[in-house]
Design a protein around this motif. Sequence first.
Motif, PDB file in Angstrom:
ATOM      1  N   TYR A 198       1.200  11.080   4.469  1.00 34.79           N
ATOM      2  CA  TYR A 198       1.503  11.634   3.145  1.00 34.79           C
ATOM      3  C   TYR A 198       0.271  12.191   2.445  1.00 34.79           C
ATOM      4  O   TYR A 198       0.355  12.543   1.271  1.00 34.79           O
TER       5      TYR A 198
ATOM      6  N   THR B 137       3.259  18.855   3.769  1.00 37.90           N
ATOM      7  CA  THR B 137       2.577  18.195   2.658  1.00 37.90           C
ATOM      8  C   THR B 137       1.280  18.915   2.303  1.00 37.90           C
ATOM      9  O   THR B 137       0.884  18.960   1.140  1.00 37.90           O
TER      10      THR B 137
ATOM     11  N   LYS C  79      13.599  18.244  -4.282  1.00 38.83           N
ATOM     12  CA  LYS C  79      13.725  19.024  -3.036  1.00 38.83           C
ATOM     13  C   LYS C  79      14.662  18.356  -2.038  1.00 38.83           C
ATOM     14  O   LYS C  79      15.289  19.037  -1.219  1.00 38.83           O
ATOM     15  N   SER C  80      14.725  17.023  -2.063  1.00 39.02           N
ATOM     16  CA  SER C  80      15.550  16.336  -1.060  1.00 39.02           C
ATOM     17  C   SER C  80      17.018  16.736  -1.162  1.00 39.02           C
ATOM     18  O   SER C  80      17.772  16.574  -0.210  1.00 39.02           O
TER      19      SER C  80
ATOM     20  N   ASN D  72       0.813  -1.207   0.000  1.00 35.06           N
ATOM     21  CA  ASN D  72       0.000   0.000   0.000  1.00 35.06           C
ATOM     22  C   ASN D  72       0.848   1.258   0.000  1.00 35.06           C
ATOM     23  O   ASN D  72       0.375   2.339   0.331  1.00 35.06           O
TER      24      ASN D  72
ATOM     25  N   VAL E 153     -10.102   3.525   4.147  1.00 39.34           N
ATOM     26  CA  VAL E 153     -10.701   4.814   3.765  1.00 39.34           C
ATOM     27  C   VAL E 153      -9.888   5.576   2.731  1.00 39.34           C
ATOM     28  O   VAL E 153     -10.322   6.637   2.259  1.00 39.34           O
ATOM     29  N   ARG E 154      -8.725   5.100   2.395  1.00 36.32           N
ATOM     30  CA  ARG E 154      -7.908   5.787   1.387  1.00 36.32           C
ATOM     31  C   ARG E 154      -8.126   5.158   0.016  1.00 36.32           C
ATOM     32  O   ARG E 154      -7.932   3.963  -0.165  1.00 36.32           O
TER      33      ARG E 154
ATOM     34  N   SER F   1       9.431  15.973  -4.823  1.00 34.34           N
ATOM     35  CA  SER F   1       9.989  15.609  -3.512  1.00 34.34           C
ATOM     36  C   SER F   1      11.443  15.197  -3.644  1.00 34.34           C
ATOM     37  O   SER F   1      12.293  15.572  -2.827  1.00 34.34           O
ATOM     38  N   PHE F   2      11.687  14.396  -4.677  1.00 34.45           N
ATOM     39  CA  PHE F   2      13.049  13.929  -4.910  1.00 34.45           C
ATOM     40  C   PHE F   2      13.992  15.112  -5.143  1.00 34.45           C
ATOM     41  O   PHE F   2      15.080  15.182  -4.564  1.00 34.45           O
TER      42      PHE F   2
ATOM     43  N   THR G 111       2.968   4.595  -1.023  1.00 36.96           N
ATOM     44  CA  THR G 111       2.862   5.673  -1.998  1.00 36.96           C
ATOM     45  C   THR G 111       4.171   5.723  -2.790  1.00 36.96           C
ATOM     46  O   THR G 111       5.188   5.169  -2.374  1.00 36.96           O
TER      47      THR G 111
ATOM     48  N   GLN H  42       7.257   6.962  -1.068  1.00 35.03           N
ATOM     49  CA  GLN H  42       7.876   6.058  -0.090  1.00 35.03           C
ATOM     50  C   GLN H  42       8.633   4.919  -0.742  1.00 35.03           C
ATOM     51  O   GLN H  42       9.124   4.043  -0.044  1.00 35.03           O
TER      52      GLN H  42
ATOM     53  N   SER I 179      -6.163   1.748   0.681  1.00 35.97           N
ATOM     54  CA  SER I 179      -6.497   0.794   1.741  1.00 35.97           C
ATOM     55  C   SER I 179      -7.577   1.437   2.581  1.00 35.97           C
ATOM     56  O   SER I 179      -7.508   2.620   2.882  1.00 35.97           O
TER      57      SER I 179
ATOM     58  N   SER J  80      12.999  16.801   1.626  1.00 38.01           N
ATOM     59  CA  SER J  80      12.123  16.368   0.530  1.00 38.01           C
ATOM     60  C   SER J  80      10.690  16.883   0.719  1.00 38.01           C
ATOM     61  O   SER J  80       9.935  16.956  -0.238  1.00 38.01           O
ATOM     62  N   PHE J  81      10.331  17.251   1.946  1.00 38.00           N
ATOM     63  CA  PHE J  81       9.014  17.850   2.189  1.00 38.00           C
ATOM     64  C   PHE J  81       9.049  19.369   1.993  1.00 38.00           C
ATOM     65  O   PHE J  81       8.018  20.027   2.153  1.00 38.00           O
TER      66      PHE J  81
ATOM     67  N   ILE K 129      -7.240   8.508   8.211  1.00 36.61           N
ATOM     68  CA  ILE K 129      -6.574   8.133   6.965  1.00 36.61           C
ATOM     69  C   ILE K 129      -5.114   7.753   7.203  1.00 36.61           C
ATOM     70  O   ILE K 129      -4.561   6.926   6.479  1.00 36.61           O
TER      71      ILE K 129
ATOM     72  N   THR L 236      -3.881   4.177   7.165  1.00 38.21           N
ATOM     73  CA  THR L 236      -3.733   3.457   5.900  1.00 38.21           C
ATOM     74  C   THR L 236      -2.376   3.698   5.236  1.00 38.21           C
ATOM     75  O   THR L 236      -2.144   3.232   4.121  1.00 38.21           O
ATOM     76  N   ILE L 237      -1.505   4.450   5.904  1.00 39.19           N
ATOM     77  CA  ILE L 237      -0.213   4.838   5.323  1.00 39.19           C
ATOM     78  C   ILE L 237       0.916   4.181   6.107  1.00 39.19           C
ATOM     79  O   ILE L 237       0.968   4.308   7.331  1.00 39.19           O
ATOM     80  N   LEU L 238       1.814   3.526   5.413  1.00 39.51           N
ATOM     81  CA  LEU L 238       2.960   2.901   6.062  1.00 39.51           C
ATOM     82  C   LEU L 238       3.937   3.973   6.539  1.00 39.51           C
ATOM     83  O   LEU L 238       4.164   4.966   5.861  1.00 39.51           O
ATOM     84  N   GLY L 239       4.543   3.754   7.686  1.00 42.01           N
ATOM     85  CA  GLY L 239       5.549   4.678   8.193  1.00 42.01           C
ATOM     86  C   GLY L 239       4.964   5.629   9.216  1.00 42.01           C
ATOM     87  O   GLY L 239       3.797   5.525   9.595  1.00 42.01           O
TER      88      GLY L 239
END
Lengths: 334, 334, 334, 334, 334, 334
Positions: free
Chosen positions: B314, B45, E70-71, A19, A97-98, E67-68, A21, A24, A95, B71-72, B304, B307-310
Amino acid sequence: MSKILTFGEVIMRLSPPGNKTMKQSHEMEFFFGGTELNVASSLATMGCNVTHISNVSDDFVGESALSFIKSFGINTAFINKNEHPLGLYFLEVGSSVRASRIAYNRLNGSFANIKPEQIDWKKALEGCEYFHWTGISPGISEGAYETLKEGLLTAREMGIEVTTDPAYRSNLWKYGKNGNEVLKELVSYSTIFIGGVNEINEILGTQFSSDQQGFMEACEELKKQCPSIHKIFDKIRIGVTASSQQTQGRALVNGNYFETVFLEVDNVVDRIGTGDAFAAGLIYGLLNFDDEKALNFANAACAIKHTILGDINYCSAEDILEVMAGNSGGRIKR
Amino acid sequence: MSKILTFGEVIMRLSPPGNKTMKQSHEMEFFFGGTELNVASSLATMGCNVTHISNVSDDFVGESALSFIKSFGINTAFINKNEHPLGLYFLEVGSSVRASRIAYNRLNGSFANIKPEQIDWKKALEGCEYFHWTGISPGISEGAYETLKEGLLTAREMGIEVTTDPAYRSNLWKYGKNGNEVLKELVSYSTIFIGGVNEINEILGTQFSSDQQGFMEACEELKKQCPSIHKIFDKIRIGVTASSQQTQGRALVNGNYFETVFLEVDNVVDRIGTGDAFAAGLIYGLLNFDDEKALNFANAACAIKHTILGDINYCSAEDILEVMAGNSGGRIKR
Amino acid sequence: MSKILTFGEVIMRLSPPGNKTMKQSHEMEFFFGGTELNVASSLATMGCNVTHISNVSDDFVGESALSFIKSFGINTAFINKNEHPLGLYFLEVGSSVRASRIAYNRLNGSFANIKPEQIDWKKALEGCEYFHWTGISPGISEGAYETLKEGLLTAREMGIEVTTDPAYRSNLWKYGKNGNEVLKELVSYSTIFIGGVNEINEILGTQFSSDQQGFMEACEELKKQCPSIHKIFDKIRIGVTASSQQTQGRALVNGNYFETVFLEVDNVVDRIGTGDAFAAGLIYGLLNFDDEKALNFANAACAIKHTILGDINYCSAEDILEVMAGNSGGRIKR
Amino acid sequence: MSKILTFGEVIMRLSPPGNKTMKQSHEMEFFFGGTELNVASSLATMGCNVTHISNVSDDFVGESALSFIKSFGINTAFINKNEHPLGLYFLEVGSSVRASRIAYNRLNGSFANIKPEQIDWKKALEGCEYFHWTGISPGISEGAYETLKEGLLTAREMGIEVTTDPAYRSNLWKYGKNGNEVLKELVSYSTIFIGGVNEINEILGTQFSSDQQGFMEACEELKKQCPSIHKIFDKIRIGVTASSQQTQGRALVNGNYFETVFLEVDNVVDRIGTGDAFAAGLIYGLLNFDDEKALNFANAACAIKHTILGDINYCSAEDILEVMAGNSGGRIKR
Amino acid sequence: MSKILTFGEVIMRLSPPGNKTMKQSHEMEFFFGGTELNVASSLATMGCNVTHISNVSDDFVGESALSFIKSFGINTAFINKNEHPLGLYFLEVGSSVRASRIAYNRLNGSFANIKPEQIDWKKALEGCEYFHWTGISPGISEGAYETLKEGLLTAREMGIEVTTDPAYRSNLWKYGKNGNEVLKELVSYSTIFIGGVNEINEILGTQFSSDQQGFMEACEELKKQCPSIHKIFDKIRIGVTASSQQTQGRALVNGNYFETVFLEVDNVVDRIGTGDAFAAGLIYGLLNFDDEKALNFANAACAIKHTILGDINYCSAEDILEVMAGNSGGRIKR
Amino acid sequence: MSKILTFGEVIMRLSPPGNKTMKQSHEMEFFFGGTELNVASSLATMGCNVTHISNVSDDFVGESALSFIKSFGINTAFINKNEHPLGLYFLEVGSSVRASRIAYNRLNGSFANIKPEQIDWKKALEGCEYFHWTGISPGISEGAYETLKEGLLTAREMGIEVTTDPAYRSNLWKYGKNGNEVLKELVSYSTIFIGGVNEINEILGTQFSSDQQGFMEACEELKKQCPSIHKIFDKIRIGVTASSQQTQGRALVNGNYFETVFLEVDNVVDRIGTGDAFAAGLIYGLLNFDDEKALNFANAACAIKHTILGDINYCSAEDILEVMAGNSGGRIKR
């Protein structure tokens, strides 16, 4: 062995694993597919003799796509190569709600540059019982529209059943034609309509409601305006969340309405290609069962596809019959 | 573009892929985060102008962390390097009835060795509307406490809103100070409290109940003892299993109580950073909406994030608004 | 530290990652296991002193298996090497309505070629409190049957408790013996039966029903025909879908019937080895608790194993006690 | 079976896959090792009975390390757990003209907090023929120094051979002691010195040249100042590039100088642990061969380790003997 | 901090892992790059203040690219988004006698649709010391050519140094302009030429030989026809096999010829972007060293890039200086 | 399009990624291959019409193998399924001085259980120009020997060229026949011998030397004893290390000796299947070129295969011609 012809883009899907992005990720899984090729692959997996017509790029990407298509035993003799890149899309898988997100790169690709003169439709359709097309192809380019039209007219002349999933996609149709008008024209060359109230309303500009009554009225109107259509099968997919879905089929054949039970799928692995699994299941069902069993088979095919990663339904007819028989997946086949 | 300052540890997360245990793995995915950096990243973001203050290690690990933060588009001009290793933690991700497990390595790291004299708070806070801190930072080391305190006093002088998520963590506070006393002191320099009955009871040593009545009484007591606090927002996360969660927000602002609906998240991908997503959502909401809509936005951001890894959310503001509008994820955005 | 002996095949599992099919994969995760080794590993993880008896191949595959077994601190002194390949199986992991599929390659492997004369059972069983076997082993080859039989007879002579999970598998028993007859014989050398109505009906050729009454009658019949059996514990796993399961235990001890609550597991990671986790939990429970608590512990062990990838339950007794106490996994252990 | 004791840190290595930099990666491979554990593991792989003494963290990271150590059959009874995190290092693997880079996080870890009173050296050393230590351990902390010293004194009392690789590392020795003085003291409790001119010059403050003459003079001086040393073996590794290396051994035993041929290794997979492979090969060699063959075996062990990923030499004595016999790897063993 | 502007396509590279072919893969690693962005990233990594001008797609792929960029701390304020897909290419990495293969998909992408009116060149170039462009950009589309031309004219007006790597690529230039004529025109707006006999012959239609004499004559001819060119630096890369390369630099400045030693790189990881590493090294060198040292620095940068996966040189100036100093990579930096 | 028939086992290769050992891995890459299928795949990749005859397992592993074979466009109509598992082998890939290691599991697999009556050789061989077999097949089982023999006799009757690579493998031939006798018999049904002094000595029991003189004498002796042999082509592979190899071809045709240059391959990716690449290259060469060019083409095919992971040579005839023309891989094909 039933012979079936499909026509449409071969497209590459690129997707971060799991899942994740894109931000990532440093890698993506890739799959080949395309709505009509998905139908072709599923039919070939179930043992049908399938020919797919398309273009691929004349480079190692196109070569890989051809290998992939051949691995199903699909006849690739009518696939040409040209100098344009293979169409592709990026997918971030959602996944719960996303929602999932897609970004396309296809409008100047190898399929978009297809031309009617490159295909000998008479030869390709020889011996075919079914010709399947969708509303994606004519939305990609004028060449794709012209080529498809020629194929449809040939198929009708030869008395071949023509199935269509006439999905209208607003992110296509950039080349100047009016999507709904074109779709109506092409549907009028077809015999079996795989779609429901939304699709009919879009094509005809009508406003039928989505309940059973509305569905039946919409079907009648469609048959009035496109008299070659003699069977209409609709798939209903209700997305509870990105991870939990329900599927149902309904149909109007010879004035008879029938519908399937709802099948529930938790822990959804992939939503892409579930409609194509329905279409393939339906064609297989029409070739092997009566109309009502065909619809149930199609719905079960749609349900089980939610558990398969990628565009294509790798399940055998036996796998699908088990789901249709109500066997949940909570067991291990040794 | 709103300007926001955050202060806190940059920490590396190391986790076996999927739900594997370390014993089953030969590789780990890594992510950078840290509770306040998670807030910073989410705000950036969503388009805010964010400065994050921290230390990183003076080696290629610290360099990688800096690249990640940049990167952000986050301003890293106030991040220093020192000779201590970057803090990190190991995470085994649970599933269903199995809880997740964390092992820390942070107490002698680069952030733990932060010193007040290394930061020019006046300069860093210039133009900021919000300063966000959490109860993690002062628990790590005396230096972190002293540095944060100086920042808070400066922010109050400059009339900047100070938000705090004053989480008390019993596995910190090894350096000799009493955690609850310190937190009470630092909360008294803040203006917006992101927390509920548990947090208030811990800080004040009270025993309010967790129902609405108890929440309102606890808030009043907090405002009495820390009069600079003028808004209190609480996030409630109910973990049905490691794979299924519910989130809700409630608030007391100007004597008015309000709460959000419960949002349900099945197929949870990651629980880390969901509170930080709430805090970021709240600050973004307070900058762009009224208090009640801000709370709803914060709750949707929290949902939400599951549902995001890490560690980091994002999602864009648009993604969050869709969840807030009740749109489930059961669709594909093309 | 309790000493336990287990006997059975060391088998390698090969599985495409995630829910992929083999056709979609170019790599497979591998794990070592085997129904009795799974019991051994779980008991060793919980702190027991375990000896496992088996054969492995005399090549680097067998060496890897030995390293794996040693990593649990299991005594491997009675494992021999021979020139036959290590047994293995391929697994495609299902999801939701799609079942998992297994293909075996074990019938001519290193364990299938085990011979009674290679084991000094007296020495191996010295000091053991429990000897655990399953119905898989005698189904693999005549040599495995003969070797196991000798071990059981020795154990009975030495007064050691013998637990058995006498699963009948129709895809075994290719070497000429009647599976149900052999199982009945071997059960009659055992003291604790881990199984229920299905297993009893298969072994005795009876037709008891699966409700409580049928269970109790079946148990009484088993005890009549195999009088050494003094305790019977049954695990019930209800597969809602491949991703959602329920587990329950019930037992008949000294004429007393008792059962556990149902435990629900969503987001199932792996179904393989859940019965083995039950057996290991039961043996650990019998060594440390009373019969009823032992059953509850076994059921919780079975539930939590559904969240662990691979054949083996890597959870500690503390992890299992938490599930038994009704703590869901919706929290993070820091 | 020869019994050997090793003492030293268990350290985790974290490394981006292949030759990637951390900035390019979202995942890292991890391995357990540590200079003395590397020696222990290699000896155990070659069939020796090895006890390793160390500390690990009392969390799932430490548990994983223990499983790893047990997988070699190494005795872990003298390894304690404490509340400090396991030491670790990050490695970016170089290639050709690009050097590898390491960043450490070990100075406040579980091993750094070892204390002499936690080990019963008499019991641990019972029956041992060899005790191996390196100069890394006493550089980590005063506790490590004190603990090691006690072990060395006990070993000398018991008449056990003590091998040492007294590598001086300038990035250690932060706790206040002078590294060279400490190393000289500890070498004076040892009997076999694994090192050359560089090491001797560092320890004694001398300036011998690195040619054969200088090596012999340095050895004589070392034996004069540390009279318990009776054999000196030196490994020479010439790094042509990060991908191409040469190894050679030389020795002075009883006044006799001898040296090995140069072994060339192209396509280097890993340079870490090649010195430890030499030490393990030497100890194995001294236990099984004469001094000169032992040196050749050590040199071949060092060479083949360059082809193994991670800290540890997984090769058997047979593998090493083949390299020693001059068989290149250009064949396939079926 | 020196300020530099670069202009060119942001392109995504997709490549099967290791040396696999696409047919053997189900996943690809992806990297962002592009010849001018590679120069920008390398300069930013070495501490320069860099602005890159380009277009990206207005979707999550474009967001990831941003993002890349900007990093690295690169200024992205002048990068626009449009509705066209991000350009990309597929790469199969060769090895030894097998060459690498590339398939492009860029001619209708977001950069190809750049337009002069979207950039305020005066503002973008303010304070810049260097403007770098390559011959790729004007070959992609008329819009790219027009936009670049406007930038070059503005830079010349403002007295900024203009470096060019005018590579002619026969697989570009599909939009109707003559590549060599356009390149000659654009070179005549530049001041520092990074190229040699091949490039000059292509642009001028001459036939100079590639030895030193020919190089010097070609340079004189170029300066005659493009008088703004005052320095010429050439990189020579000799590919022994796909895994073994040699690099050398030579230059003509003020009539003086000088050249570097050959640097040899075994075990090549990646050939893409080695020319860009040379260009970035050269610009950095010109800003910090004299011309001859600048050339040596550029050559070392080119050499070390062969050891880095992806398009971009992640090495610091210190890393490059070590290679320049002749230190091979056969060591570990702790 | 030339039609070729191959006969032999379809075998699965399982290998830890990179140069890892199994003990260091939790996953393995898998590939399908088998010495004769490797020849078939390479010929199909070069555009030939190929039929492969074999058995696969009647499970999803066999299905995956069939998909793989079909992906090359190979005719699978003569491949049967049976209930035995697919043969497989494990491979640890060596590097430099460390050799690769293989462990087989094939002797009771689906191919070993092949039977003469399952193949209609007349039909299968219809229209074929070449029939290729190797010495592996008759070494696996009596059934394989009998089946192959029938095929060879049929081919000879039909006047088809029969090529053979009669490799004698000592780890086969477990079923009771004498390998050398059988091979001599089967070679006497063949027309083109792909092998050299070693193979001839093994089959005939002679002791010719391996120099040119010995090679010529051995060839003459072979032709005397097996008069149907009219051409002999030998491949010489010199393994400098596991990472560096040299290849050369030599031949005796009509009394004329000729040989190729040596081709050097550094950075070897895979040694498996290099002999099969030679055989495929030779057959393709004999079909398209004269004998000497065919030998050079075969040698180049052998060389380039060293750069491809897995058993199969994915290179096109164009790729091979480039190597044959002496073009090193040090360039990028755009």
